[in-house]
Design an enzyme around this catalytic site. Structure first.
Site, short mmCIF file in Angstrom:
data_model
loop_
_atom_site.label_atom_id
_atom_site.label_comp_id
_atom_site.label_asym_id
_atom_site.label_seq_id
_atom_site.Cartn_x
_atom_site.Cartn_y
_atom_site.Cartn_z
CG HIS A 1 -1.40 6.44 -1.98
ND1 HIS A 1 -2.53 6.26 -2.73
CD2 HIS A 1 -1.70 6.00 -0.73
CE1 HIS A 1 -3.49 5.74 -1.96
NE2 HIS A 1 -3.02 5.57 -0.75
CB THR B 1 0.26 6.75 -9.15
OG1 THR B 1 0.33 8.17 -9.14
CG2 THR B 1 0.39 6.26 -10.60
CB THR B 2 -4.58 9.57 -8.94
OG1 THR B 2 -4.52 9.17 -7.56
CG2 THR B 2 -5.99 9.81 -9.38
CG HIS C 1 -7.97 3.87 0.46
ND1 HIS C 1 -7.32 3.40 -0.65
CD2 HIS C 1 -7.04 4.54 1.19
CE1 HIS C 1 -6.04 3.77 -0.59
NE2 HIS C 1 -5.85 4.47 0.51
CD GLU D 1 -8.00 6.80 4.84
OE1 GLU D 1 -8.51 6.79 3.70
OE2 GLU D 1 -6.87 7.28 5.08
CG HIS E 1 -1.96 1.07 1.23
ND1 HIS E 1 -3.29 0.84 1.55
CD2 HIS E 1 -1.88 2.40 0.97
CE1 HIS E 1 -3.97 1.97 1.47
NE2 HIS E 1 -3.13 2.95 1.14
CG ASN F 1 2.45 12.05 -7.08
OD1 ASN F 1 3.35 12.79 -7.45
ND2 ASN F 1 1.70 11.36 -7.93
CG ASP G 1 -1.45 5.54 3.45
OD1 ASP G 1 -1.81 5.31 2.28
OD2 ASP G 1 -2.16 6.15 4.26
C1 6MZ Z 1 -6.97 7.96 0.86
C2 6MZ Z 1 -4.99 8.62 -0.11
C3 6MZ Z 1 -4.33 8.56 1.15
O1 6MZ Z 1 -2.14 9.03 -6.53
O2 6MZ Z 1 -1.00 11.24 -6.68
N1 6MZ Z 1 -4.07 9.02 -1.01
N2 6MZ Z 1 -6.29 8.32 -0.25
N3 6MZ Z 1 -6.42 7.90 2.08
C4 6MZ Z 1 -5.11 8.20 2.28
N4 6MZ Z 1 -4.64 8.18 3.56
C5 6MZ Z 1 -3.73 9.13 4.12
N5 6MZ Z 1 -3.05 8.89 0.95
C6 6MZ Z 1 -2.92 9.16 -0.37
O3 6MZ Z 1 -0.75 9.82 -4.62
C7 6MZ Z 1 -1.38 10.75 -3.78
C8 6MZ Z 1 -2.87 10.48 -3.78
O4 6MZ Z 1 -3.17 9.22 -3.17
C9 6MZ Z 1 -4.38 9.26 -2.45
C10 6MZ Z 1 -4.94 10.67 -2.63
O5 6MZ Z 1 -5.84 10.68 -3.71
C11 6MZ Z 1 -3.68 11.48 -2.95
O6 6MZ Z 1 -3.94 12.67 -3.69
P1 6MZ Z 1 -0.90 9.80 -6.22
O7 6MZ Z 1 0.35 9.14 -6.70
#
Ligand code: 6MZ
Length: 338
Positions: free
Chosen positions: A16, A100-101, A199, A202, A14, A18, A277
């Site tokens: 992300h 990633t989005t 998710h 949360e 898990h 960015n 995360d």
């Molecule tokens: C939900 C989260 C998150 O996609 O731009 N993101 N969504 N809960 C969380 N808990 C803290 N942490 C990150 O990475 C950043 C994006 O991931 C999601 C959000 O949409 C955030 O803008 P990317 O690579």
């Protein structure tokens, strides 16, 4: 113990993209791609990783804009992806699932975005001892049409690179958007073989939690507000909960590390995995999360190995990749038996 955990071959499920760039990597990216001097960045970086006590989850989502600017060009995105993979590899993560989005702007379409990330993952995997998969993310605060485009692109990319694009992540600010609006897009992805990492729980939203459990998922992100019967559901359906200790505490959804539901999950033998995360935003590493679990809950070496084994089982890797990871883990633990 600390050395054992840092050197343990780990599995991150898990992360992300960015949110996963540590401050030094952000500085490196800013300097090497955009020619920005490190000094310009010092105050911004401080703000990026500073959380006031009592911070709210909503505030977290404002933090990502800072990195999103740096990954808004192909070159920036490519560099960032390679740095993120490098940082996980440095932490002895042997297998990583990045999410990633896809974003569109004047420089890139969503297709360009995802293609750039896939290519960068391939480059990075040639340089570092790590296997990396990609889960394109649906951001629930964006329109459903964007989610549909993300699923369509993911299915297409999965045809070309089935070893890399393996699933879809459903994420974003949980107080925005309605899960039920996104169900058709998620169902389409699932029907075509993509795994779903959702998710779920949360925040405390019982109606949505019920909808999500009924809909089903391959893995559950956070699961913080699941009730005991929700945990039992996860156990019955063999759905692991992706536990992110530092993230949950810093973003204020869990009051302290010792109050984290990981303890209850361990006691009730519910499937679970330990994850970061957003290791950049939350200033942590997967090793740090294991160390925290050891210090807070007294997790032993064999429990940490067990958690890694669970992560291998619940990863979206191929059976051959899983076998390879198990062998790597086994040979590491044999060497450190005493
Ligand atoms: C939900 C989260 C998150 O996609 O731009 N993101 N969504 N809960 C969380 N808990 C803290 N942490 C990150 O990475 C950043 C994006 O991931 C999601 C959000 O949409 C955030 O803008 P990317 O690579």
């Amino acid at each position: 113990m600390i050395k054992f955990l840092r050197e343990l071959p780990k599995v991150e499920l898990h992360a992300h993209l960015n949110g996963s760039l540590c401050i030094d990597s952000i500085r490196e990216l800013a300097e090497n791609v955009y020619g920005k001097q490190a000094e310009e960045f010092t105050a911004m970086c401080e703000r990026f990783i500073t959380f006031e006590k009592g911070a709210k989850l909503n505030e977290c989502f404002e933090k990502f804009g800072f990195v999103h600017e740096l990954t808004s060009t192909r070159k920036g995105l490519q560099y960032a992806t390679e740095l993120a993979v490098r940082d996980f590899a440095k932490d002895n993560v042997m297998y990583l699932e990045l999410r990633t989005t896809p974003k569109s702007n004047a420089n890139m379409s969503r297709r360009d975005y995802l293609e750039t990330v896939v290519e960068s993952i391939k480059n990075a995997c040639n340089q570092y001892a790590i296997t990396v998969k990609l889960l394109p993310s649906i951001n629930r605060s964006e329109p459903v049409e964007v989610a549909e485009e993300t699923v369509a692109l993911s299915l297409e990319l999965c045809q070309n690179d089935p070893d890399i694009v393996v699933g879809i992540d459903f994420s974003g600010n949980p107080s925005q958007g309605k899960f039920s609006d996104f169900m058709p897009a998620l169902e389409l992805a699932r029907k075509h073989g993509l795994k779903l990492a959702v998710h779920c729980a949360e925040i405390d939203n019982p109606t949505e939690i019920r909808e999500m459990l009924k809909f089903g998922m391959s893995r559950c992100g956070h699961g913080t507000f699941l009730s005991s019967s929700g945990f039992a559901h996860m156990k019955d359906h063999n759905i692991p909960i992706e536990c992110c200790l530092t993230s949950n505490v810093k973003s204020g959804t869990v009051s302290t590390v010792s109050a984290h539901h990981l303890k209850e999950l361990m006691e009730a033998d519910v499937p679970k995995v330990l994850c970061t995360d957003d290791c950049g935003v939350f200033d942590t590493t997967l090793s740090d999360e294991f160390i925290l679990a050891n210090e807070t809950f007294g997790l032993t070496k064999s429990q940490c190995i067990g958690l890694t084994m669970e992560a291998i089982q619940h990863s979206f890797a191929t059976p051959q990749e899983k076998l390879k990871m198990k062998m790597q883990l086994y040979s590491y633990t044999r060497r450190h038996e005493n």
